[in-house]
Design a protein around this motif. Structure first.
Motif, PDB file in Angstrom:
ATOM      1  N   LEU A  62       3.962   1.960  -0.584  1.00 28.54           N
ATOM      2  CA  LEU A  62       2.516   1.861  -0.393  1.00 28.54           C
ATOM      3  C   LEU A  62       1.873   3.242  -0.313  1.00 28.54           C
ATOM      4  CD1 LEU A  62       0.042   0.081   0.076  1.00 28.54           C
ATOM      5  CD2 LEU A  62       0.547   0.138   2.529  1.00 28.54           C
ATOM      6  N   GLY A  63       2.494   4.147   0.464  1.00 28.61           N
ATOM      7  CA  GLY A  63       1.940   5.490   0.606  1.00 28.61           C
ATOM      8  C   GLY A  63       1.866   6.220  -0.720  1.00 28.61           C
ATOM      9  N   PHE A  64       2.926   6.111  -1.514  1.00 28.81           N
ATOM     10  CA  PHE A  64       2.944   6.786  -2.812  1.00 28.81           C
ATOM     11  C   PHE A  64       1.896   6.181  -3.740  1.00 28.81           C
ATOM     12  CE2 PHE A  64       4.325   8.050  -6.971  1.00 28.81           C
ATOM     13  CZ  PHE A  64       4.905   9.294  -6.778  1.00 28.81           C
ATOM     14  N   ALA A  65       1.788   4.853  -3.747  1.00 22.00           N
ATOM     15  CA  ALA A  65       0.829   4.175  -4.618  1.00 22.00           C
ATOM     16  C   ALA A  65      -0.603   4.608  -4.296  1.00 22.00           C
ATOM     17  CB  ALA A  65       0.971   2.661  -4.478  1.00 22.00           C
ATOM     18  N   ARG A 124      -1.728   3.230   9.172  1.00 26.14           N
ATOM     19  CA  ARG A 124      -1.948   2.689  10.510  1.00 26.14           C
ATOM     20  C   ARG A 124      -1.128   1.412  10.688  1.00 26.14           C
ATOM     21  NH1 ARG A 124      -6.655   4.911  12.713  1.00 26.14           N
ATOM     22  NH2 ARG A 124      -6.841   7.019  11.849  1.00 26.14           N
ATOM     23  N   ASN A 125      -0.268   1.401  11.696  1.00 27.97           N
ATOM     24  CA  ASN A 125       0.665   0.300  11.886  1.00 27.97           C
ATOM     25  C   ASN A 125       0.007  -1.055  12.073  1.00 27.97           C
ATOM     26  OD1 ASN A 125       3.048   1.736  11.615  1.00 27.97           O
ATOM     27  ND2 ASN A 125       3.123   2.315  13.763  1.00 27.97           N
ATOM     28  N   ASN A 126      -1.130  -1.092  12.778  1.00 30.64           N
ATOM     29  CA  ASN A 126      -1.753  -2.373  13.100  1.00 30.64           C
ATOM     30  C   ASN A 126      -2.623  -2.915  11.971  1.00 30.64           C
ATOM     31  OD1 ASN A 126      -0.600  -2.539  15.669  1.00 30.64           O
ATOM     32  ND2 ASN A 126      -2.208  -1.254  16.553  1.00 30.64           N
ATOM     33  N   LEU A 127      -2.856  -2.110  10.942  1.00 34.56           N
ATOM     34  CA  LEU A 127      -3.644  -2.564   9.799  1.00 34.56           C
ATOM     35  C   LEU A 127      -2.729  -3.108   8.714  1.00 34.56           C
ATOM     36  CD1 LEU A 127      -6.273   0.313   9.446  1.00 34.56           C
ATOM     37  CD2 LEU A 127      -6.466  -1.822  10.731  1.00 34.56           C
ATOM     38  N   THR A 128      -3.252  -3.990   7.900  1.00 34.08           N
ATOM     39  CA  THR A 128      -2.476  -4.506   6.778  1.00 34.08           C
ATOM     40  C   THR A 128      -2.397  -3.452   5.681  1.00 34.08           C
ATOM     41  OG1 THR A 128      -4.389  -5.427   5.606  1.00 34.08           O
ATOM     42  CG2 THR A 128      -3.330  -6.822   7.280  1.00 34.08           C
ATOM     43  N   GLY A 129      -1.539  -3.709   4.699  1.00 34.88           N
ATOM     44  CA  GLY A 129      -1.439  -2.788   3.577  1.00 34.88           C
ATOM     45  C   GLY A 129      -2.764  -2.650   2.853  1.00 34.88           C
ATOM     46  N   ARG A 130      -3.458  -3.760   2.642  1.00 39.89           N
ATOM     47  CA  ARG A 130      -4.750  -3.739   1.952  1.00 39.89           C
ATOM     48  C   ARG A 130      -5.780  -2.935   2.740  1.00 39.89           C
ATOM     49  NH1 ARG A 130      -6.304  -7.283  -2.007  1.00 39.89           N
ATOM     50  NH2 ARG A 130      -4.598  -8.710  -1.423  1.00 39.89           N
ATOM     51  N   GLU A 131      -5.781  -3.133   4.057  1.00 40.65           N
ATOM     52  CA  GLU A 131      -6.723  -2.394   4.908  1.00 40.65           C
ATOM     53  C   GLU A 131      -6.392  -0.906   4.917  1.00 40.65           C
ATOM     54  OE1 GLU A 131      -7.693  -6.004   8.106  1.00 40.65           O
ATOM     55  OE2 GLU A 131      -6.026  -4.613   8.461  1.00 40.65           O
ATOM     56  N   ASN A 132      -5.115  -0.566   4.876  1.00 39.20           N
ATOM     57  CA  ASN A 132      -4.723   0.840   4.808  1.00 39.20           C
ATOM     58  C   ASN A 132      -5.165   1.477   3.503  1.00 39.20           C
ATOM     59  OD1 ASN A 132      -2.991   2.236   6.982  1.00 39.20           O
ATOM     60  ND2 ASN A 132      -2.213   0.139   7.017  1.00 39.20           N
ATOM     61  N   PHE A 155       1.271  -1.217  -8.364  1.00 43.84           N
ATOM     62  CA  PHE A 155       2.200  -0.091  -8.371  1.00 43.84           C
ATOM     63  C   PHE A 155       3.140  -0.158  -7.162  1.00 43.84           C
ATOM     64  CE2 PHE A 155       3.775   4.164  -7.808  1.00 43.84           C
ATOM     65  CZ  PHE A 155       3.857   4.696  -9.086  1.00 43.84           C
ATOM     66  N   ALA A 156       2.585  -0.492  -5.984  1.00 42.31           N
ATOM     67  CA  ALA A 156       3.409  -0.567  -4.773  1.00 42.31           C
ATOM     68  C   ALA A 156       4.422  -1.705  -4.865  1.00 42.31           C
ATOM     69  CB  ALA A 156       2.523  -0.757  -3.547  1.00 42.31           C
ATOM     70  N   ASP A 157       4.026  -2.797  -5.494  1.00 43.86           N
ATOM     71  CA  ASP A 157       4.929  -3.931  -5.736  1.00 43.86           C
ATOM     72  C   ASP A 157       5.625  -4.403  -4.452  1.00 43.86           C
ATOM     73  OD1 ASP A 157       6.222  -5.880  -7.182  1.00 43.86           O
ATOM     74  OD2 ASP A 157       7.860  -4.576  -7.838  1.00 43.86           O
ATOM     75  N   ILE A 158       4.791  -4.684  -3.425  1.00 48.54           N
ATOM     76  CA  ILE A 158       5.355  -5.182  -2.158  1.00 48.54           C
ATOM     77  C   ILE A 158       4.996  -6.647  -1.923  1.00 48.54           C
ATOM     78  CG2 ILE A 158       5.484  -2.934  -1.038  1.00 48.54           C
ATOM     79  CD1 ILE A 158       2.854  -3.519   0.360  1.00 48.54           C
ATOM     80  N   GLY A 159       4.455  -7.298  -2.941  1.00 49.76           N
ATOM     81  CA  GLY A 159       4.195  -8.731  -2.878  1.00 49.76           C
ATOM     82  C   GLY A 159       3.181  -9.111  -1.814  1.00 49.76           C
ATOM     83  N   ASP A 160       3.434 -10.246  -1.144  1.00 49.78           N
ATOM     84  CA  ASP A 160       2.505 -10.763  -0.143  1.00 49.78           C
ATOM     85  C   ASP A 160       2.427  -9.892   1.103  1.00 49.78           C
ATOM     86  OD1 ASP A 160       1.976 -12.897  -1.807  1.00 49.78           O
ATOM     87  OD2 ASP A 160       3.460 -14.221  -0.877  1.00 49.78           O
ATOM     88  N   PHE A 161       3.344  -8.934   1.241  1.00 49.50           N
ATOM     89  CA  PHE A 161       3.321  -8.051   2.411  1.00 49.50           C
ATOM     90  C   PHE A 161       2.082  -7.151   2.423  1.00 49.50           C
ATOM     91  CE2 PHE A 161       7.750  -9.188   2.932  1.00 49.50           C
ATOM     92  CZ  PHE A 161       7.914  -9.141   4.312  1.00 49.50           C
ATOM     93  N   VAL A 162       1.383  -7.068   1.302  1.00 48.53           N
ATOM     94  CA  VAL A 162       0.189  -6.236   1.261  1.00 48.53           C
ATOM     95  C   VAL A 162      -0.862  -6.733   2.253  1.00 48.53           C
ATOM     96  CG1 VAL A 162      -1.071  -7.518  -0.543  1.00 48.53           C
ATOM     97  CG2 VAL A 162      -1.395  -5.042  -0.305  1.00 48.53           C
ATOM     98  N   ASP A 163      -0.783  -8.004   2.658  1.00 50.59           N
ATOM     99  CA  ASP A 163      -1.728  -8.555   3.623  1.00 50.59           C
ATOM    100  C   ASP A 163      -1.102  -8.741   5.006  1.00 50.59           C
ATOM    101  OD1 ASP A 163      -4.104  -8.873   1.983  1.00 50.59           O
ATOM    102  OD2 ASP A 163      -2.944 -10.366   0.871  1.00 50.59           O
ATOM    103  N   GLN A 164       0.041  -8.084   5.217  1.00 47.44           N
ATOM    104  CA  GLN A 164       0.703  -8.098   6.518  1.00 47.44           C
ATOM    105  C   GLN A 164       0.564  -6.724   7.179  1.00 47.44           C
ATOM    106  OE1 GLN A 164       1.961 -10.962   7.839  1.00 47.44           O
ATOM    107  NE2 GLN A 164       1.073 -11.841   5.966  1.00 47.44           N
ATOM    108  N   PRO A 165       0.615  -6.659   8.532  1.00 44.76           N
ATOM    109  CA  PRO A 165       0.525  -5.357   9.216  1.00 44.76           C
ATOM    110  C   PRO A 165       1.649  -4.420   8.774  1.00 44.76           C
ATOM    111  CG  PRO A 165       0.266  -7.159  10.772  1.00 44.76           C
ATOM    112  CD  PRO A 165       0.701  -7.778   9.483  1.00 44.76           C
ATOM    113  N   VAL A 166       1.324  -3.154   8.624  1.00 48.06           N
ATOM    114  CA  VAL A 166       2.298  -2.160   8.166  1.00 48.06           C
ATOM    115  C   VAL A 166       3.463  -2.025   9.136  1.00 48.06           C
ATOM    116  CG1 VAL A 166       2.585   0.334   7.788  1.00 48.06           C
ATOM    117  CG2 VAL A 166       0.684  -0.870   6.719  1.00 48.06           C
ATOM    118  N   LYS A 167       3.251  -2.351  10.418  1.00 51.63           N
ATOM    119  CA  LYS A 167       4.333  -2.234  11.400  1.00 51.63           C
ATOM    120  C   LYS A 167       5.513  -3.153  11.079  1.00 51.63           C
ATOM    121  CE  LYS A 167       2.089  -5.438  14.643  1.00 51.63           C
ATOM    122  NZ  LYS A 167       1.464  -5.542  15.988  1.00 51.63           N
ATOM    123  N   SER A 168       5.273  -4.143  10.219  1.00 54.32           N
ATOM    124  CA  SER A 168       6.354  -5.053   9.830  1.00 54.32           C
ATOM    125  C   SER A 168       7.078  -4.587   8.564  1.00 54.32           C
ATOM    126  CB  SER A 168       5.798  -6.464   9.598  1.00 54.32           C
ATOM    127  OG  SER A 168       4.920  -6.498   8.477  1.00 54.32           O
TER     128      SER A 168
END
Length: 357
Positions: A155-158, A100-108, A133-146
């Motif tokens: 993230l999807g694979f992880a 979901r684009n408006n949710l953060t990585g953690r929320e997804n 595993f996803a290794d996307i750093g601080d972006f895990v708490d940013q909206p997926v649309k970014s």
């Protein structure tokens, strides 16, 4: 004796209506459109079986229906006709699937895990492993649309591999990202294979297909061209692509146009008749073959359009709502209006209450 398989797809088709406007789509849903909507058959009678612990590759040129088939198997979209039996939980990895684009990585991570039936306690326990595993750093708490396409894929694979599904579907998810993450994904897929998991792998990379897959299905413009051992099918596919590349620009255009016209003009009635004739020929003594084929085609299909009963119910509810709205505007009671419907055409400025005896 029951067949031993993990996924069975039989006589599966998928039709898309080519709507030009949202109003056309709405009219079609309510079956009130007066003109014929153009349609396109993404799949035209696909039948294949995937055994437990098998890794099946899906190959074909763009627009052949590979992603459509993987989405049908995963339950994201319904088939138009045919039988699909999936024995186990599925998890699909695709760049744009399930996030979901408006949710953060953690929320997804939490949302997708909850949808797969995990508890909050189980999610909390595996959350650090997914993030690592996803290794996307601080972006895990940013909206997926970014996110970039590579970050989405990571993230999807992880999420998919840590949910630990019975059937893992990977749709072009390894085509993005760097070599380090690609190797991490390959190692995880190899681990799944060793555990006896069933994997469906969609890719344009024949090297990946040959490295990971036990069998390959070649889908060519909506038709199952070939299914068999990996080396045999990939060799034939390479011959086809080599032949296609040698064509002139006009010849390529003519070939693609001809194949797409086949998909536009495909007749489900003729295909059903063909299957009926084949089944009758294989079993001459069999009775009611036509009815059995009809059940095979439609018994497990979820209609994407309103049934006649639902249409009648919708119109009835709509008329009742309109009636009560008009009664409310008229200033008369329901009893008055039922006794004299013409009162609806002559609204009153004075509220008329029902007689009390």
């Amino acid at each position: 004796m029951e067949e031993n398989y993990k996924v069975k797809v039989q006589n599966v088709t998928k039709e898309y209506d080519l709507f030009k406007t949202q109003s056309e789509k709405l009219r079609s849903f309510f079956a009130i459109s007066k003109h014929q909507i153009p349609h396109f058959w993404s799949l035209m009678g696909i039948s294949l079986t995937i055994q437990p612990g098998e890794t099946l590759g899906l190959i074909g040129v763009n627009g052949s229906g590979k992603s459509t088939l993987s989405n049908i198997i995963s339950g994201i979209i319904p088939q138009t006709t045919g039988y699909v039996d999936v024995r186990g939980d599925t998890s699909i990895v695709a760049i744009h699937a399930g996030l979901r684009n408006n949710l953060t990585g953690r929320e997804n991570i939490r949302l997708k895990s909850l949808m797969q039936g995990l508890t909050n306690e189980e999610i909390d326990e595996m959350m650090p492993d997914i993030i690592a595993f996803a290794d996307i750093g601080d972006f895990v708490d940013q909206p997926v649309k970014s996110y970039s396409s590579g970050m989405r894929s990571r993230l999807g694979f992880a999420i998919a591999v840590h949910i630990n599904p019975d059937i893992l579907i990977i749709d072009e998810a390894l085509s993005v990202g760097d070599d380090t993450f690609y190797q991490k994904c390959v190692d995880k897929i190899t681990e799944f294979k060793q555990e006896g998991k069933t994997i469906i792998f969609v890719s344009h990379s024949l090297k990946q297909i040959e490295m990971l897959c036990d069998k390959v299905a070649w889908i060519n413009y909506g038709e199952l061209k070939m299914v068999g051992e990996t080396k045999e099918v990939t060799t034939k596919y390479r011959e086809f692509t080599k032949w296609f590349k040698k064509l002139s620009k006009k010849e390529k255009h003519d070939f693609e146009t001809e194949r797409k016209n086949v998909q536009k003009n495909f007749s489900i009635q003729n295909y059903q008749k063909q299957v009926t004739e084949e089944m009758q020929k294989a079993a001459p003594q069999e009775k009611n073959v036509h009815s059995k084929v009809h059940r095979l085609f439609y018994s497990s299909v979820i209609s994407e359009k309103m049934s006649v009963g639902n249409q009648l119910l919708t119109w009835a509810v709509l008329l009742v709502v309109i009636f009560f709205c008009l009664v409310n505007i008229s200033g008369y009671s329901v009893g008055h209006v039922l006794n004299d419907p013409s009162l609806l055409m002559h609204p009153s400025d004075v509220l008329h209450l029902p007689d009390v005896k």
